[in-house]
Motif scaffolding. Sequence first.
Motif, PDB file in Angstrom:
ATOM      1  N   LEU A  34     -41.073  35.271 -64.040  1.00 48.04           N
ATOM      2  CA  LEU A  34     -40.831  34.614 -62.758  1.00 48.04           C
ATOM      3  C   LEU A  34     -39.498  33.874 -62.840  1.00 48.04           C
ATOM      4  O   LEU A  34     -39.294  33.041 -63.720  1.00 48.04           O
ATOM      5  N   VAL A  35     -38.612  34.171 -61.905  1.00 49.46           N
ATOM      6  CA  VAL A  35     -37.242  33.668 -61.948  1.00 49.46           C
ATOM      7  C   VAL A  35     -37.004  32.731 -60.767  1.00 49.46           C
ATOM      8  O   VAL A  35     -37.003  33.165 -59.606  1.00 49.46           O
ATOM      9  N   ALA A  36     -36.812  31.447 -61.044  1.00 48.36           N
ATOM     10  CA  ALA A  36     -36.501  30.468 -59.997  1.00 48.36           C
ATOM     11  C   ALA A  36     -34.989  30.463 -59.755  1.00 48.36           C
ATOM     12  O   ALA A  36     -34.197  30.464 -60.689  1.00 48.36           O
ATOM     13  N   ILE A  37     -34.601  30.460 -58.476  1.00 47.27           N
ATOM     14  CA  ILE A  37     -33.196  30.534 -58.087  1.00 47.27           C
ATOM     15  C   ILE A  37     -32.619  29.130 -57.917  1.00 47.27           C
ATOM     16  O   ILE A  37     -33.192  28.288 -57.227  1.00 47.27           O
ATOM     17  N   GLU A  38     -31.481  28.889 -58.556  1.00 49.00           N
ATOM     18  CA  GLU A  38     -30.735  27.644 -58.376  1.00 49.00           C
ATOM     19  C   GLU A  38     -29.304  27.979 -57.963  1.00 49.00           C
ATOM     20  O   GLU A  38     -28.754  29.011 -58.377  1.00 49.00           O
TER      21      GLU A  38
ATOM     22  N   ARG B 239     -35.070  29.797 -65.092  1.00 47.58           N
ATOM     23  CA  ARG B 239     -34.203  29.454 -63.962  1.00 47.58           C
ATOM     24  C   ARG B 239     -32.878  30.179 -64.125  1.00 47.58           C
ATOM     25  O   ARG B 239     -32.357  30.275 -65.234  1.00 47.58           O
ATOM     26  N   VAL B 240     -32.350  30.662 -63.019  1.00 48.58           N
ATOM     27  CA  VAL B 240     -31.068  31.353 -63.039  1.00 48.58           C
ATOM     28  C   VAL B 240     -30.149  30.708 -62.001  1.00 48.58           C
ATOM     29  O   VAL B 240     -30.527  30.549 -60.838  1.00 48.58           O
ATOM     30  N   GLY B 241     -28.949  30.317 -62.458  1.00 45.83           N
ATOM     31  CA  GLY B 241     -27.974  29.721 -61.555  1.00 45.83           C
ATOM     32  C   GLY B 241     -27.088  30.780 -60.921  1.00 45.83           C
ATOM     33  O   GLY B 241     -26.603  31.692 -61.607  1.00 45.83           O
ATOM     34  N   LEU B 242     -26.884  30.683 -59.624  1.00 45.94           N
ATOM     35  CA  LEU B 242     -26.072  31.646 -58.885  1.00 45.94           C
ATOM     36  C   LEU B 242     -24.898  30.952 -58.207  1.00 45.94           C
ATOM     37  O   LEU B 242     -25.033  29.841 -57.705  1.00 45.94           O
ATOM     38  N   THR B 243     -23.757  31.629 -58.183  1.00 44.33           N
ATOM     39  CA  THR B 243     -22.618  31.136 -57.413  1.00 44.33           C
ATOM     40  C   THR B 243     -22.791  31.577 -55.965  1.00 44.33           C
ATOM     41  O   THR B 243     -23.614  32.442 -55.639  1.00 44.33           O
TER      42      THR B 243
ATOM     43  N   GLU C 201     -32.195  32.369 -51.013  1.00 47.20           N
ATOM     44  CA  GLU C 201     -32.043  30.938 -50.800  1.00 47.20           C
ATOM     45  C   GLU C 201     -32.566  30.169 -52.009  1.00 47.20           C
ATOM     46  O   GLU C 201     -33.423  30.651 -52.745  1.00 47.20           O
ATOM     47  N   GLU C 202     -32.039  28.975 -52.176  1.00 47.16           N
ATOM     48  CA  GLU C 202     -32.474  28.151 -53.302  1.00 47.16           C
ATOM     49  C   GLU C 202     -33.959  27.843 -53.161  1.00 47.16           C
ATOM     50  O   GLU C 202     -34.455  27.542 -52.078  1.00 47.16           O
ATOM     51  N   GLY C 203     -34.672  27.917 -54.276  1.00 41.72           N
ATOM     52  CA  GLY C 203     -36.101  27.671 -54.270  1.00 41.72           C
ATOM     53  C   GLY C 203     -36.922  28.947 -54.224  1.00 41.72           C
ATOM     54  O   GLY C 203     -38.118  28.934 -54.514  1.00 41.72           O
TER      55      GLY C 203
END
Length: 371
Positions: A246-250, A126-130, A222-224
């Motif tokens: 596989l990178v999930a966007i948060e 998972r990768v957190g984005l601003t 978009e998130e998800g």
Amino acid sequence: MKQDFYDILGVSKDASAGEIKKAYRKKALQYHPDKNPGDQEAEAKFKEAAEAYEVLSDADKKARYDRYGHAAFEGGGFGGGGMNMDDIFSQFGDIFGSAFGGGGFGGFGGFGGGQRRVKGSNLRIRVGLTLEDVAHGVEKKVKVRRKVKADGVTYKTCPTCQGSGQMTKITNTILGRMQTATTCTSCGGAGQVIDHKPAGADNQGLVVEEETVSIKVPAGVEEGMQLKVTGKGNEAPGDSIPGDLLVAIEFKEHDTLKRDGDNLHYDLYISLSEAVLGGAREIDTVDGKVRIKLEEGIQSGKILRLRGKGISSLNGYGKGDLLVHVNVWTPQNLSREQREFFERMQEDDNFEPKPEKSDKSFFDRVRDMFS
């Protein structure tokens, strides 16, 4: 222009998962390389059908495709773009059963009995984005622990299956001789077994190493959503294909801005005196702070639209807007002098509400905002 995925498989948008799978199987059997040796056009259609099936067979990807079309998978490694034969065979070979001599696709990469190539397992992070990352796109570097082949490891052809990765069994029945195939128990389907295992390697000749991987995130995600970095998952033994990362966007919540599609919303609270006299205020945007003008007599609930100050569209066409919602803050703790002032103003005709037809209601403003 890229052909519609539903048209490629010949199904409607409301087709069930079973209907989509059946349609893909029919297309893939029609254009399979074993049936069309040397036919480049058939191979292209075979890959095209696999790409369509990869998206439409996945509920999340299908929803994004229905909303954005092919643009949902551009620029960030989404979906099935650029699938090669090994990807197709390793991901979808199981839906063919014994269509090709009891061996699925007849071997990965060899088309009809050649040495089988397996694919390593995928890794998920998972990768957190601003909000700023989402607005402009960003390149993230992450550390990933993945299995790779140890230095000095060697493999040899599996003596049990002779490199096919499968074991064939022939059974006599009342309907005649039936041929079935199962995964080779000696090599696990890889077609090769370890010949020399270096110190520290596991029984497959693999070791765990940490690697820094660069992930390019396109603007407008978009998130998800899920990004795919091809070949950065775990490796498998022998002449194999690495899995994918596989990178999930948060999303990380912004202090003052809220996202709505490609648009952003900002709640601006102003004093009663600012509403009467007007002035200027500094507000946040994804490009830094900007100064906006407040006209005299501005009303609470007014929406100021800053065009192009929102999020870049995922398909690369244009940007959303920043919508500033003006809220007049009513003072709650008044001094005696302040209370006396407002009591006098209650009798002042200039303080009586006199909305004109041009003054839109809250409902009208919301409707205009989304039109």
